[in-house]
Design a protein around this motif. Structure first.
Motif, PDB file in Angstrom:
ATOM      1  N   PRO A 104       5.864 -13.443 -19.550  1.00 23.65           N
ATOM      2  CA  PRO A 104       4.958 -14.601 -19.549  1.00 23.65           C
ATOM      3  C   PRO A 104       4.644 -15.148 -18.166  1.00 23.65           C
ATOM      4  N   GLU A 105       5.631 -15.150 -17.258  1.00 22.64           N
ATOM      5  CA  GLU A 105       5.380 -15.732 -15.940  1.00 22.64           C
ATOM      6  C   GLU A 105       4.442 -14.887 -15.089  1.00 22.64           C
ATOM      7  N   LEU A 106       4.210 -13.617 -15.504  1.00 27.00           N
ATOM      8  CA  LEU A 106       3.323 -12.739 -14.745  1.00 27.00           C
ATOM      9  C   LEU A 106       1.901 -12.738 -15.291  1.00 27.00           C
ATOM     10  N   VAL A 107       1.723 -13.302 -16.481  1.00 25.31           N
ATOM     11  CA  VAL A 107       0.411 -13.282 -17.114  1.00 25.31           C
ATOM     12  C   VAL A 107      -0.608 -14.051 -16.277  1.00 25.31           C
ATOM     13  N   THR A 108      -0.218 -15.189 -15.748  1.00 24.75           N
ATOM     14  CA  THR A 108      -1.151 -16.061 -15.033  1.00 24.75           C
ATOM     15  C   THR A 108      -1.778 -15.358 -13.831  1.00 24.75           C
ATOM     16  N   GLU A 109      -0.973 -14.593 -13.077  1.00 28.28           N
ATOM     17  CA  GLU A 109      -1.520 -13.954 -11.883  1.00 28.28           C
ATOM     18  C   GLU A 109      -2.557 -12.891 -12.235  1.00 28.28           C
ATOM     19  N   VAL A 110      -2.361 -12.182 -13.337  1.00 22.68           N
ATOM     20  CA  VAL A 110      -3.340 -11.166 -13.747  1.00 22.68           C
ATOM     21  C   VAL A 110      -4.606 -11.834 -14.285  1.00 22.68           C
ATOM     22  N   LEU A 111      -4.446 -12.867 -15.091  1.00 24.30           N
ATOM     23  CA  LEU A 111      -5.618 -13.560 -15.613  1.00 24.30           C
ATOM     24  C   LEU A 111      -6.417 -14.216 -14.487  1.00 24.30           C
ATOM     25  N   GLY A 112      -5.749 -14.608 -13.413  1.00 24.30           N
ATOM     26  CA  GLY A 112      -6.457 -15.171 -12.265  1.00 24.30           C
ATOM     27  C   GLY A 112      -7.418 -14.172 -11.652  1.00 24.30           C
ATOM     28  N   ILE A 113      -7.023 -12.909 -11.610  1.00 19.02           N
ATOM     29  CA  ILE A 113      -7.918 -11.877 -11.080  1.00 19.02           C
ATOM     30  C   ILE A 113      -9.132 -11.717 -11.982  1.00 19.02           C
ATOM     31  N   VAL A 114      -8.922 -11.732 -13.288  1.00 22.85           N
ATOM     32  CA  VAL A 114     -10.041 -11.582 -14.215  1.00 22.85           C
ATOM     33  C   VAL A 114     -11.023 -12.750 -14.046  1.00 22.85           C
ATOM     34  N   ARG A 115     -10.492 -13.958 -13.859  1.00 22.90           N
ATOM     35  CA  ARG A 115     -11.367 -15.107 -13.619  1.00 22.90           C
ATOM     36  C   ARG A 115     -12.187 -14.912 -12.351  1.00 22.90           C
ATOM     37  N   GLU A 116     -11.554 -14.373 -11.325  1.00 23.42           N
ATOM     38  CA  GLU A 116     -12.265 -14.138 -10.071  1.00 23.42           C
ATOM     39  C   GLU A 116     -13.389 -13.124 -10.257  1.00 23.42           C
ATOM     40  N   LEU A 117     -13.115 -12.083 -11.022  1.00 22.68           N
ATOM     41  CA  LEU A 117     -14.156 -11.081 -11.280  1.00 22.68           C
ATOM     42  C   LEU A 117     -15.333 -11.705 -12.032  1.00 22.68           C
ATOM     43  N   LYS A 118     -15.043 -12.617 -12.939  1.00 20.71           N
ATOM     44  CA  LYS A 118     -16.128 -13.285 -13.663  1.00 20.71           C
ATOM     45  C   LYS A 118     -17.009 -14.089 -12.708  1.00 20.71           C
ATOM     46  N   THR A 119     -16.391 -14.817 -11.787  1.00 20.50           N
ATOM     47  CA  THR A 119     -17.181 -15.622 -10.859  1.00 20.50           C
ATOM     48  C   THR A 119     -18.064 -14.744  -9.971  1.00 20.50           C
ATOM     49  N   GLU A 120     -17.658 -13.494  -9.776  1.00 17.69           N
ATOM     50  CA  GLU A 120     -18.445 -12.567  -8.966  1.00 17.69           C
ATOM     51  C   GLU A 120     -19.517 -11.844  -9.771  1.00 17.69           C
ATOM     52  N   GLY A 121     -19.570 -12.102 -11.079  1.00 16.83           N
ATOM     53  CA  GLY A 121     -20.631 -11.538 -11.896  1.00 16.83           C
ATOM     54  C   GLY A 121     -20.335 -10.191 -12.510  1.00 16.83           C
ATOM     55  N   ALA A 176       0.807  -1.219   0.000  1.00 15.80           N
ATOM     56  CA  ALA A 176       0.000   0.000   0.000  1.00 15.80           C
ATOM     57  C   ALA A 176       0.838   1.267   0.000  1.00 15.80           C
ATOM     58  N   GLY A 177       1.953   1.266   0.715  1.00  7.97           N
ATOM     59  CA  GLY A 177       2.788   2.457   0.814  1.00  7.97           C
ATOM     60  C   GLY A 177       3.894   2.523  -0.210  1.00  7.97           C
ATOM     61  N   ASP A 178       3.969   1.543  -1.099  1.00  8.32           N
ATOM     62  CA  ASP A 178       5.024   1.517  -2.106  1.00  8.32           C
ATOM     63  C   ASP A 178       4.639   2.367  -3.317  1.00  8.32           C
ATOM     64  N   TYR A 179       5.651   2.734  -4.090  1.00  2.37           N
ATOM     65  CA  TYR A 179       5.425   3.456  -5.336  1.00  2.37           C
ATOM     66  C   TYR A 179       5.448   2.481  -6.507  1.00  2.37           C
ATOM     67  N   PRO A 180       4.718   2.809  -7.581  1.00  2.17           N
ATOM     68  CA  PRO A 180       4.597   1.859  -8.702  1.00  2.17           C
ATOM     69  C   PRO A 180       5.922   1.349  -9.248  1.00  2.17           C
ATOM     70  N   ASP A 181       6.930   2.204  -9.315  1.00  2.00           N
ATOM     71  CA  ASP A 181       8.202   1.789  -9.905  1.00  2.00           C
ATOM     72  C   ASP A 181       8.885   0.664  -9.132  1.00  2.00           C
ATOM     73  N   SER A 182       8.497   0.472  -7.883  1.00  2.00           N
ATOM     74  CA  SER A 182       9.108  -0.588  -7.077  1.00  2.00           C
ATOM     75  C   SER A 182       8.388  -1.925  -7.231  1.00  2.00           C
ATOM     76  N   LEU A 183       7.306  -1.945  -7.994  1.00  3.15           N
ATOM     77  CA  LEU A 183       6.509  -3.162  -8.168  1.00  3.15           C
ATOM     78  C   LEU A 183       6.863  -3.864  -9.473  1.00  3.15           C
ATOM     79  N   SER A 184       6.607  -5.159  -9.507  1.00  2.00           N
ATOM     80  CA  SER A 184       6.744  -5.901 -10.757  1.00  2.00           C
ATOM     81  C   SER A 184       5.612  -5.495 -11.702  1.00  2.00           C
ATOM     82  N   GLY A 185       5.756  -5.865 -12.978  1.00  2.00           N
ATOM     83  CA  GLY A 185       4.700  -5.561 -13.934  1.00  2.00           C
ATOM     84  C   GLY A 185       3.368  -6.188 -13.552  1.00  2.00           C
ATOM     85  N   GLY A 186       3.409  -7.435 -13.091  1.00  2.00           N
ATOM     86  CA  GLY A 186       2.174  -8.093 -12.673  1.00  2.00           C
ATOM     87  C   GLY A 186       1.521  -7.401 -11.496  1.00  2.00           C
ATOM     88  N   GLN A 187       2.349  -6.941 -10.543  1.00  2.00           N
ATOM     89  CA  GLN A 187       1.807  -6.219  -9.399  1.00  2.00           C
ATOM     90  C   GLN A 187       1.212  -4.882  -9.820  1.00  2.00           C
TER      91      GLN A 187
END
Length: 247
Positions: free
Chosen positions: A171-188, A132-143
């Motif tokens: 490529p190794e970060l794609v799965t974590e982002v797509l997982g969020i999209v799947r979760e949003l789908k299950t929530e309608g 929460a207190g970090d700046y974007p540049d310190s995060l990975s692309g997936g984060q």
């Protein structure tokens, strides 16, 4: 009645027509995936829905109200439509928390403490509570992309637009982002996604739309589009995708 109705949508840049008479209905809780080659009009269509581009002809209705009508209030429309870009578009001088709470406080008038509590809940839900207190540049692309999705969700949209949200990721970060999209789908959540991830589109979509040269040539269920496409250009596009190993 569809939640989103697009009728006869045209958009040109100079003499080049980027969208040519697109018609599309999206029902509540439906997930629509837009597929097609780069330059086919997918991103422009999403930008028109979010009023980031002015349409030349046609109409877009949200909840039965024409949001492309003269005098329509763009800010009011964008309170109902969340958009996530392929390049994240986070504010680099703001912390993760500040990125997420900015629009709820400034646009929606949510008290700062309430917005901060909501941001904390969303960050925890998507595994970023300690960022929460970090700046974007310190995060990975997936984060960063997860934060961008959280920022859109913090405004409690009726519709989410996702524009190639994995294209800037390793490529190794794609799965974590797509997982969020799947979760949003299950929530309608109602979503329209422009994607090059054909396997993901086949897995998550209720409806797949193939765009070519600005026109929506074919739409159908994932099974129909990916196993029995009717349009020759759809078949050719999918042959190239299969040959490249992306399906």
């Amino acid at each position: 009645m569809p939640l989103l109705h697009i009728e006869g949508l045209w958009k040109s840049y100079g003499d080049r027509a980027v969208l040519r008479g697109v018609d599309l209905d999206v029902d509540p809780h439906e997930v629509v995936c837009l597929i097609g080659a780069s330059g086919s009009g997918k991103s422009t269509l999403l930008r028109c829905v979010n009023l980031l581009e002015t349409v030349d002809d046609g109409a877009i209705l949200l909840d039965g109200e024409e949001i492309t009508a003269v005098g329509a209030k763009e800010d009011a429309v964008r309170r109902k439509i969340g958009m996530v870009f392929q390049s994240f578009n986070l504010f680099p001088h703001m912390t993760v928390r500040e990125n997420i709470t900015l629009a709820p406080v400034r646009v929606h008038g949510i008290p700062k403490q309430e917005a901060a509590a909501q941001a904390a809940d969303l960050l925890a839900r998507f595994g970023l509570a300690d960022k929460a207190g970090d700046y974007p540049d310190s995060l990975s692309g997936g984060q960063q992309q997860r934060v961008a999705i959280i920022r859109a969700l913090a405004c409690r949209p009726e519709v989410m637009l996702l524009d190639e949200v994995t294209s800037a990721l390793d490529p190794e970060l794609v799965t974590e982002v797509l997982g969020i999209v799947r979760e949003l789908k299950t929530e309608g959540m109602t979503m329209i996604l422009a994607t090059h991830e054909m396997g993901f589109a086949r897995d998550i979509a209720d409806t797949v739309c193939f765009l070519h040269d600005g026109a929506l040539l074919e739409r159908g269920s994932p099974d129909q589009i990916f196993t029995d496409p009717q349009e020759p250009r759809t078949r050719e596009f999918l042959r190239r995708v299969i040959a490249s190993g992306r399906l």
